[in-house]
Structures are given as C-alpha cells and as structure tokens.
Design a protein around this motif. Structure first.
Motif, PDB file in Angstrom:
ATOM      1  N   GLN A 191       0.816  -1.225   0.000  1.00 16.84           N
ATOM      2  CA  GLN A 191       0.000   0.000   0.000  1.00 16.84           C
ATOM      3  C   GLN A 191       0.845   1.269   0.000  1.00 16.84           C
ATOM      4  N   TYR A 192       2.178   1.127   0.125  1.00 18.07           N
ATOM      5  CA  TYR A 192       3.047   2.292   0.194  1.00 18.07           C
ATOM      6  C   TYR A 192       3.973   2.383  -1.024  1.00 18.07           C
ATOM      7  N   ALA A 193       4.463   3.598  -1.249  1.00 13.70           N
ATOM      8  CA  ALA A 193       5.532   3.863  -2.214  1.00 13.70           C
ATOM      9  C   ALA A 193       6.528   4.788  -1.525  1.00 13.70           C
ATOM     10  N   VAL A 194       7.625   5.108  -2.183  1.00 12.51           N
ATOM     11  CA  VAL A 194       8.625   6.000  -1.597  1.00 12.51           C
ATOM     12  C   VAL A 194       9.101   7.015  -2.637  1.00 12.51           C
ATOM     13  N   VAL A 195       9.535   8.152  -2.139  1.00  6.38           N
ATOM     14  CA  VAL A 195      10.272   9.115  -2.937  1.00  6.38           C
ATOM     15  C   VAL A 195      11.709   9.059  -2.449  1.00  6.38           C
ATOM     16  N   VAL A 196      12.634   8.758  -3.331  1.00  4.36           N
ATOM     17  CA  VAL A 196      14.053   8.704  -2.985  1.00  4.36           C
ATOM     18  C   VAL A 196      14.647  10.085  -3.273  1.00  4.36           C
ATOM     19  N   VAL A 197      15.209  10.706  -2.235  1.00  8.03           N
ATOM     20  CA  VAL A 197      15.689  12.083  -2.329  1.00  8.03           C
ATOM     21  C   VAL A 197      17.196  12.130  -2.106  1.00  8.03           C
ATOM     22  N   GLU A 232       8.932  -0.068 -10.770  1.00  8.02           N
ATOM     23  CA  GLU A 232       9.364   1.312 -10.997  1.00  8.02           C
ATOM     24  C   GLU A 232       8.333   2.337 -10.537  1.00  8.02           C
ATOM     25  N   ASP A 233       7.050   2.003 -10.669  1.00  3.44           N
ATOM     26  CA  ASP A 233       6.023   2.977 -10.330  1.00  3.44           C
ATOM     27  C   ASP A 233       5.868   3.191  -8.826  1.00  3.44           C
ATOM     28  N   ARG A 234       6.623   2.450  -8.027  1.00  4.20           N
ATOM     29  CA  ARG A 234       6.579   2.637  -6.578  1.00  4.20           C
ATOM     30  C   ARG A 234       7.738   3.472  -6.056  1.00  4.20           C
ATOM     31  N   LEU A 246       8.278   8.215   2.788  1.00  2.00           N
ATOM     32  CA  LEU A 246       7.119   7.335   2.626  1.00  2.00           C
ATOM     33  C   LEU A 246       5.919   8.101   2.103  1.00  2.00           C
ATOM     34  N   VAL A 247       5.247   7.575   1.085  1.00  2.00           N
ATOM     35  CA  VAL A 247       4.022   8.178   0.532  1.00  2.00           C
ATOM     36  C   VAL A 247       3.027   7.063   0.252  1.00  2.00           C
ATOM     37  N   PRO A 248       1.727   7.375   0.217  1.00  2.00           N
ATOM     38  CA  PRO A 248       0.747   6.352  -0.138  1.00  2.00           C
ATOM     39  C   PRO A 248       0.874   5.992  -1.607  1.00  2.00           C
ATOM     40  N   ARG A 249       0.667   4.747  -1.928  1.00  3.87           N
ATOM     41  CA  ARG A 249       0.800   4.288  -3.302  1.00  3.87           C
ATOM     42  C   ARG A 249      -0.416   4.710  -4.107  1.00  3.87           C
ATOM     43  N   GLU A 250      -0.183   5.253  -5.277  1.00  6.40           N
ATOM     44  CA  GLU A 250      -1.278   5.638  -6.164  1.00  6.40           C
ATOM     45  C   GLU A 250      -1.764   4.410  -6.925  1.00  6.40           C
TER      46      GLU A 250
END
Length: 319
Positions: free
Chosen positions: A239-245, A280-282, A313-317
C-alpha cells in the motif's frame, strides 16, 4: 466648519489611523529555546487549502484561501511533547486576536489519511510521525495560518503555513538560541532492522551505507543492507511507495549539486528495480542539492553526513 467640528473630524481621522496601525502591527510568535529554522518558502500570490476538519472519506475538509503564502519549518531539540510545544503557541495566537478554527491530535485527525491529505513541507525540512502529531488552524481577519507539530526520533518539528494579504507583514517568529546548534549534530541513519519501523513512525529515513564521494553518483557495491531492508519493506507493504531524495554537500554550484543529488537518487532507484525487482512505479526520485543539510558544511564530518540519500514514505497511487 466650526472649530469644534474641525477638532472632531481630526480626532476621528487620528482614531482611524491608530486603529489601522494597530490592526496591521506585526504579530510575534515565540518558539521554545533552541528551535532551528530548516526551511522558508514564499509564494507572493498563491492558494492554500486551510484544513478545518478531520479526515473523511472524501478527504480533509479545507477552506481555499488566496494571498501571500509563507511556509516555514523548524527543528526543536528537547523532550517536550508535541502538545507542550503547541499549547504555548496556541495561547500566543489567541492573545494576539486569532480565532482557533480547528485543532486535533493524530488519532482524532485521522492519522495517515489526515497527514497525507494536507500540505506538508517535504522531508527532511519537515518530519511527521503518523501516530504523534498535533494540528491547529486559526484566522484573524484576512489572515490565516496552520500549525503542525510532530516528534520524529529525538527531535520535534514545527511547520507554520501563513496566508495573508500581499502588503501585510508576516508573523514574526522568534527562536531563542540554545547553547548548542542542532545543525552541529547530524542525524544518524537507523539500524537496518529498524528501517521499516522508522519509515512508518517518522515518514522518512536516511539510507545508510551509501557512501558517495564528492562529485560521484555511482553505487560501487553489489549489495547494501539499507536498500535490502527498503526493498523488503516495500514487498511487505504494497500500500506504500517511496520518494528517494538525494542530497549533497556544498562543494560546487547549486544547480550542479541538484543535478548530482538527483543522479544519486536515480542510482538508488535503479538498484532497487534491477537488483531487487521493485516496481518502478513505486519509486519516485528527487534531488535537492545542498538545500537541506543535517550537519554543518564547515567540517569534513558534516559534509560527509550531508552527502546522503533518504527515502520518504508516501501512499501508493492505485490505477
């Protein structure tokens, strides 16, 4: 006009001028000792959805406002709870004439749904623990603001978003200095076994073991414990995705460092996708260069700490 009439007219004009000056006087907000400013962002004319209710099935109820929008964040060291930080700020606002529109704590707000349904300055300039935050929105005439306070790790974080008419002075936020500057104490990456728990509690983590040399964006080793732990977390939590910064030190020009930090983030994404099969979309990527340091860039140790990659951490679209 008679002399008495002239005096009355002048008195009325002076009274109006005094009231006008009083209403536009610059308000002040005193923060706890040792609060360190992390970010200031200003939009000369923009919009902001001021949250005014708990999270619902349709989202977070908001009042759409237009004007000059100021977004500021601070890190606050110490053991104070989020309510111990928020309560004095709320009292100051009320004394200055602000009306409290809405206030809630994490569970009352709606937890995850509220946190990701409102505007939050991106990490690492703001950190929000899903289970430990307080929110408040208030208005005074044409001015509006929101306060978001949370604890993350050993520190507390404060976000103030203010909307006001373009020509009015903004809120003056005062932060008494402490004996030690928090920026001199870089955050350590979490133990890999704790990475998933930190992601859930803090909303972001430093990915340890990715030792980038100055100017380099390549991952030299075949395996990294932090990336293995992140891949496992994503597998176990669909249910989660991530932004790598990506982040850098201050060696070189800003735009060059922003480009370099993004390449570092892209290298991490490539490793997760190619070596661990993460979709990739996560994984989204961003690079902020040296604009979000966690240590001083005046020492070798501080620059090494600043050359890092974080996962947010971000919610998965869902499609």
């Amino acid at each position: 006009m008679s002399g008495r009439g002239l005096i009355s007219c002048v008195a009325a004009l002076l009274g109006a001028a005094i009231l006008s000056a009083a209403s536009s006087a610059r308000a002040e907000l005193m923060l706890p000792v040792g609060a360190q400013v992390l970010a200031t962002r200003e939009t000369p004319l923009g919009t902001y959805g001021l949250p005014v209710g708990v999270a619902e099935a349709e989202g977070v109820p908001q009042r759409l406002l237009e004007g000059r929008v100021l977004r500021k964040t601070w890190r606050i060291q110490g053991d104070s709870t989020v309510l111990q930080i928020l309560a004095p700020l709320r009292e100051q606002l009320q004394q200055d004439g602000y009306d409290i529109l809405f206030q809630c704590e994490a569970r009352q707000c709606g937890g995850f749904d509220f946190r990701f349904g409102i505007e939050v300055v991106p990490a690492p300039d703001m950190a929000v623990s899903i289970g430990n935050y307080h929110f408040l929105s208030a208005m005074k005439g044409a001015r509006a603001l929101s306060l978001l306070v949370s604890r993350s790790g050993n520190d507390a974080y404060l976000q103030v978003i203010e909307v006001l008419p373009p020509q009015e002075p903004s809120l003056t936020v005062l932060a008494p200095a402490s004996a030690q500057d928090p920026a001199d104490t870089p955050m350590a990456p979490p133990a890999e076994a704790d990475l998933g728990a930190r992601l859930l509690s803090d909303g972001h983590v430093i990915l340890g073991g990715l030792d980038f040399a100055t100017g380099a964006a390549d991952l030299q080793n075949e395996t990294y414990e932090s990336l293995e732990a992140l891949a496992d977390f994503l597998t176990e939590n669909p249910q989660y995705a991530v932004v790598v910064v990506g982040h850098t030190d201050t060696v070189g020009q800003l735009q060059d460092n922003i480009d370099l930090s993004r390449r570092r983030a892209e290298a991490v994404k490539a490793h997760l996708v190619e070596s661990r099969g993460v979709s990739e979309d996560r994984i989204a990527v961003e690079g902020v260069g040296y604009l979000a340091p966690i240590g001083t860039n005046l020492t070798v140790e501080g620059r090494e700490a600043n050359r890092r990659v974080e996962a947010v951490l971000v919610p998965r679209e869902r499609p």
